[in-house]
Design a protein around this motif. Structure first.
Motif, PDB file in Angstrom:
ATOM      1  N   VAL A 365      42.450  32.612  33.717  1.00 20.75           N
ATOM      2  CA  VAL A 365      41.679  33.184  32.761  1.00 20.75           C
ATOM      3  C   VAL A 365      41.956  34.622  32.534  1.00 20.75           C
ATOM      4  O   VAL A 365      41.737  35.168  31.367  1.00 20.75           O
ATOM      5  CB  VAL A 365      40.322  32.826  32.838  1.00 20.75           C
ATOM      6  CG1 VAL A 365      39.942  31.493  32.591  1.00 20.75           C
ATOM      7  CG2 VAL A 365      39.780  33.534  33.984  1.00 20.75           C
ATOM      8  N   SER A 366      42.490  35.213  33.366  1.00 19.18           N
ATOM      9  CA  SER A 366      42.793  36.709  33.276  1.00 19.18           C
ATOM     10  C   SER A 366      44.230  36.748  32.692  1.00 19.18           C
ATOM     11  O   SER A 366      44.486  38.179  32.638  1.00 19.18           O
ATOM     12  CB  SER A 366      42.661  37.472  34.881  1.00 19.18           C
ATOM     13  OG  SER A 366      43.623  36.673  35.527  1.00 19.18           O
ATOM     14  N   GLU A 411      35.644  42.024  33.551  1.00 17.60           N
ATOM     15  CA  GLU A 411      36.963  42.260  34.235  1.00 17.60           C
ATOM     16  C   GLU A 411      38.113  41.763  33.460  1.00 17.60           C
ATOM     17  O   GLU A 411      39.212  42.097  33.797  1.00 17.60           O
ATOM     18  CB  GLU A 411      36.714  41.506  35.535  1.00 17.60           C
ATOM     19  CG  GLU A 411      35.767  41.515  36.386  1.00 17.60           C
ATOM     20  CD  GLU A 411      35.882  40.568  37.669  1.00 17.60           C
ATOM     21  OE1 GLU A 411      36.581  39.753  37.695  1.00 17.60           O
ATOM     22  OE2 GLU A 411      34.684  40.832  38.655  1.00 17.60           O
ATOM     23  N   PHE A 412      37.753  41.177  32.299  1.00 20.57           N
ATOM     24  CA  PHE A 412      38.726  40.615  31.646  1.00 20.57           C
ATOM     25  C   PHE A 412      39.269  41.303  30.305  1.00 20.57           C
ATOM     26  O   PHE A 412      38.137  41.700  29.818  1.00 20.57           O
ATOM     27  CB  PHE A 412      38.865  39.182  31.291  1.00 20.57           C
ATOM     28  CG  PHE A 412      38.375  38.330  32.527  1.00 20.57           C
ATOM     29  CD1 PHE A 412      39.106  37.808  33.419  1.00 20.57           C
ATOM     30  CD2 PHE A 412      36.706  38.015  32.682  1.00 20.57           C
ATOM     31  CE1 PHE A 412      38.920  37.018  34.363  1.00 20.57           C
ATOM     32  CE2 PHE A 412      36.681  37.178  33.810  1.00 20.57           C
ATOM     33  CZ  PHE A 412      37.496  36.758  34.932  1.00 20.57           C
ATOM     34  N   SER A 413      40.160  41.655  29.911  1.00 21.43           N
ATOM     35  CA  SER A 413      40.677  42.138  28.850  1.00 21.43           C
ATOM     36  C   SER A 413      40.646  41.770  27.681  1.00 21.43           C
ATOM     37  O   SER A 413      40.635  40.240  27.622  1.00 21.43           O
ATOM     38  CB  SER A 413      42.445  42.651  28.745  1.00 21.43           C
ATOM     39  OG  SER A 413      43.076  41.606  29.003  1.00 21.43           O
ATOM     40  N   ARG A 414      40.804  42.061  26.403  1.00 17.75           N
ATOM     41  CA  ARG A 414      40.455  41.597  25.253  1.00 17.75           C
ATOM     42  C   ARG A 414      41.883  40.380  24.685  1.00 17.75           C
ATOM     43  O   ARG A 414      41.453  39.736  23.817  1.00 17.75           O
ATOM     44  CB  ARG A 414      40.392  42.323  24.072  1.00 17.75           C
ATOM     45  CG  ARG A 414      39.056  43.343  24.120  1.00 17.75           C
ATOM     46  CD  ARG A 414      39.039  44.072  23.102  1.00 17.75           C
ATOM     47  NE  ARG A 414      38.943  43.578  21.804  1.00 17.75           N
ATOM     48  CZ  ARG A 414      37.425  43.105  21.301  1.00 17.75           C
ATOM     49  NH1 ARG A 414      36.632  43.491  21.777  1.00 17.75           N
ATOM     50  NH2 ARG A 414      37.662  42.572  20.153  1.00 17.75           N
ATOM     51  N   SER A 415      42.733  40.721  25.514  1.00 15.73           N
ATOM     52  CA  SER A 415      43.925  39.889  25.242  1.00 15.73           C
ATOM     53  C   SER A 415      44.104  38.701  26.219  1.00 15.73           C
ATOM     54  O   SER A 415      45.114  38.003  26.234  1.00 15.73           O
ATOM     55  CB  SER A 415      45.285  40.573  25.433  1.00 15.73           C
ATOM     56  OG  SER A 415      45.259  41.336  26.558  1.00 15.73           O
ATOM     57  N   SER A 416      42.997  38.517  27.115  1.00 15.88           N
ATOM     58  CA  SER A 416      43.088  37.705  28.055  1.00 15.88           C
ATOM     59  C   SER A 416      42.648  35.993  27.470  1.00 15.88           C
ATOM     60  O   SER A 416      42.134  36.199  26.380  1.00 15.88           O
ATOM     61  CB  SER A 416      42.132  37.850  29.107  1.00 15.88           C
ATOM     62  OG  SER A 416      40.931  37.852  28.992  1.00 15.88           O
ATOM     63  N   LEU A 417      42.847  34.830  28.161  1.00 13.45           N
ATOM     64  CA  LEU A 417      42.491  33.750  28.038  1.00 13.45           C
ATOM     65  C   LEU A 417      40.837  33.609  27.948  1.00 13.45           C
ATOM     66  O   LEU A 417      40.392  32.972  27.155  1.00 13.45           O
ATOM     67  CB  LEU A 417      42.990  32.959  28.611  1.00 13.45           C
ATOM     68  CG  LEU A 417      42.710  31.366  28.585  1.00 13.45           C
ATOM     69  CD1 LEU A 417      43.307  30.891  27.126  1.00 13.45           C
ATOM     70  CD2 LEU A 417      43.435  30.393  29.727  1.00 13.45           C
ATOM     71  N   PHE A 418      40.466  34.545  28.637  1.00 13.54           N
ATOM     72  CA  PHE A 418      39.127  34.677  28.857  1.00 13.54           C
ATOM     73  C   PHE A 418      38.230  34.953  27.539  1.00 13.54           C
ATOM     74  O   PHE A 418      37.260  34.440  26.890  1.00 13.54           O
ATOM     75  CB  PHE A 418      38.218  35.208  30.171  1.00 13.54           C
ATOM     76  CG  PHE A 418      36.897  35.377  30.336  1.00 13.54           C
ATOM     77  CD1 PHE A 418      36.391  34.387  31.169  1.00 13.54           C
ATOM     78  CD2 PHE A 418      36.289  36.446  29.802  1.00 13.54           C
ATOM     79  CE1 PHE A 418      34.785  34.640  31.295  1.00 13.54           C
ATOM     80  CE2 PHE A 418      34.893  36.482  29.919  1.00 13.54           C
ATOM     81  CZ  PHE A 418      34.226  35.573  30.582  1.00 13.54           C
ATOM     82  N   PHE A 419      38.733  35.871  27.208  1.00  9.44           N
ATOM     83  CA  PHE A 419      38.198  36.613  25.979  1.00  9.44           C
ATOM     84  C   PHE A 419      38.466  35.378  24.592  1.00  9.44           C
ATOM     85  O   PHE A 419      37.741  35.433  23.797  1.00  9.44           O
ATOM     86  CB  PHE A 419      38.761  37.800  25.649  1.00  9.44           C
ATOM     87  CG  PHE A 419      38.301  38.626  24.586  1.00  9.44           C
ATOM     88  CD1 PHE A 419      36.988  39.369  24.645  1.00  9.44           C
ATOM     89  CD2 PHE A 419      38.691  38.307  23.190  1.00  9.44           C
ATOM     90  CE1 PHE A 419      36.500  40.020  23.291  1.00  9.44           C
ATOM     91  CE2 PHE A 419      38.160  38.977  22.000  1.00  9.44           C
ATOM     92  CZ  PHE A 419      37.092  39.811  22.172  1.00  9.44           C
TER      93      PHE A 419
END
Length: 453
Positions: A365-366, A411-419
């Protein structure tokens, strides 16, 4: 046989007619003895010169005609008018003889010789040309050899072109040909007979022979046949063990480095069948990073890319070797967006294998993913793609909850899968829009996912 016999009868009739004309000439327009002696001396010289050229013309025409029949249509239509109309060489030589002062006797002899040659050609006694032995002679208009081993078969259009060449205007008959010479290509694998059929189920000694052939040869055709044979045998569990015990995995895997995409595809297919066996996976893991790198950089949606993705999917069914591919997560999602229908399905199966391992969730997700990935949650896609993308979302959502990653959103950026899946809210809206899908299976899957949110 009936048509051939007709052609022979017509040719014999023409020959007999020519002989009768010659006899009538001798009886009616005979000359006195002194003129005959002088004329014979002059005519013998003219006849020898004209005869040589005529025979050459006849041989050329016979060769061209027989070559056209060898490679052309199998049906042979009998030529009814087998006289001067079908033999431009005869017209030319007789015409030239009349202007050179040779007389009617020289013309009659030249005609008789030419008709004799033409009759023998019609009877199937002409010179055979175009026989391939060691090298293949191709017409310049044919394409370069393609396929495996450089083989190329002359086509009917080429034979017709050869037939037309023999019927050119008589003014160019004596001139030197300006046509480009035929291209000669070496025939590969001509004398090699592979000892087995590709679908034969082989014993251990036979598998050893195939592995020895594969290890020693550099011929792409032999490599391909050997790889297909081994891949087909690797579909059986008893041969999966036998190939591994014979040291076949390194022999097969060394061909991953080849530049030939067909050989790489067959190599991946063979390794894919071998990877069903858990012990074989322990041998193949050495090459999994190399397979992954080649799969990502090869031509998009190609057969070798699909074969590589299938091998990677089999190797990640268990959790033992998934960590070896974690560095390629961004490439997987980029390929998911760029690939065609079949590539999308295969890459989603590969990613789903990672989503079923909670230990890989954080790395998954990161990673950075294209924002256009959200377009896969669209009712215009078919059932298989929608079910796979919904399963992928469901597994990631469950793993985020089980691993407690929801509280670590910083911990996760706006372009990550998590977001994209969790924070933006766009995915949830897209999934809710699928609740009214026409396909009942998709509708049930959507309701299952929504109940877990």
């Amino acid at each position: 046989m009936g048509r051939t016999r007709e052609a022979g009868c017509v040719a014999a009739g023409v020959v007999i007619g020519a002989g009768a004309c010659y006899c009538v000439y001798k009886l009616t327009w005979g000359r006195d003895e002194n003129e005959k002696i002088l004329d014979e001396d002059e005519e013998s010289t003219d006849t020898s010169e004209t005869g040589v050229e005529t025979v050459k013309g006849a041989k050329a025409n016979v060769g061209a005609g027989s070559g056209a029949k060898l490679h052309g249509d199998s049906k042979v239509k009998p030529e009814v008018s087998l006289g001067l109309e079908n033999c431009p060489g005869v017209k030319e030589k007789v015409h030239s003889g009349s202007h050179s002062g040779g007389g009617l006797e020289a013309k009659a002899k030249a005609l008789f010789n030419m008709l004799k040659e033409q009759a023998s050609a019609k009877a199937g006694k002409g010179v055979r040309v175009g026989i391939i032995s060691g090298n293949r002679t191709l017409a310049p208009s044919l394409p370069c050899p393609g396929g495996r081993g450089g083989g190329c078969h002359p086509t009917r259009s080429g034979s017709r072109a050869g037939g037309r060449a023999s019927g050119k205007s008589k003014g160019k008959a004596r001139s030197k040909s300006t046509r480009a010479p035929a291209t000669t290509w070496p025939v590969r694998r001509g004398k090699f007979n592979f000892p087995y059929k590709i679908d034969d189920i082989l014993s251990a000694p036979d598998l050893q022979k195939v592995l020895n052939i594969l290890e020693r040869t550099n011929d792409p055709f032999i490599q391909e046949v050997a790889l297909v044979t081994l891949g087909n045998n690797a579909a059986y569990s008893f041969n999966q063990n036998a190939i591994r015990e014979l040291g076949g995995v390194p022999i097969i895997a060394k061909l991953i480095k080849t530049k030939d995409p067909i050989i790489r595809e067959k190599t991946y297919n063979a390794l894919n069948n071998l990877s069903v066996n858990a012990e074989n996976q322990g041998k193949i893991k050495t090459y999994i990073s190399q397979v992954c790198d080649d799969t990502m950089v090869c031509r998009l949606d190609s057969a070798v890319q699909m074969a590589g993705l299938r091998l990677l999917t089999n190797m990640t069914v268990t959790n033992h070797y998934q960590h070896l591919l974690s560095y390629s997560f961004p490439d997987f999602f980029a390929l998911l967006f760029l690939g065609n229908h079949f590539t999308k399905i295969q890459i989603m199966k590969l990613i789903i294998n990672f989503t079923e391992n909670p230990a890989m969730t954080r790395e998954l997700v990161s990673c950075k993913v294209p924002s256009e990935l959200i377009s896969l949650f669209n009712k215009e896609w078919d059932r298989e793609i929608l079910l796979n993308i919904l399963t992928l979302f469901e597994n990631i959502n469950d793993n985020i909850k089980s691993e407690g990653l929801a509280s670590s959103r910083k911990e996760f950026s706006r372009s990550s899968l998590f977001f994209l899946f969790k924070e933006s809210g766009v995915c949830v809206k897209k999934i809710k829009a699928l609740a009214n899908h026409n396909d009942l299976v998709v509708k049930v899957k959507v309701l299952k996912v929504l109940t877990k949110l």
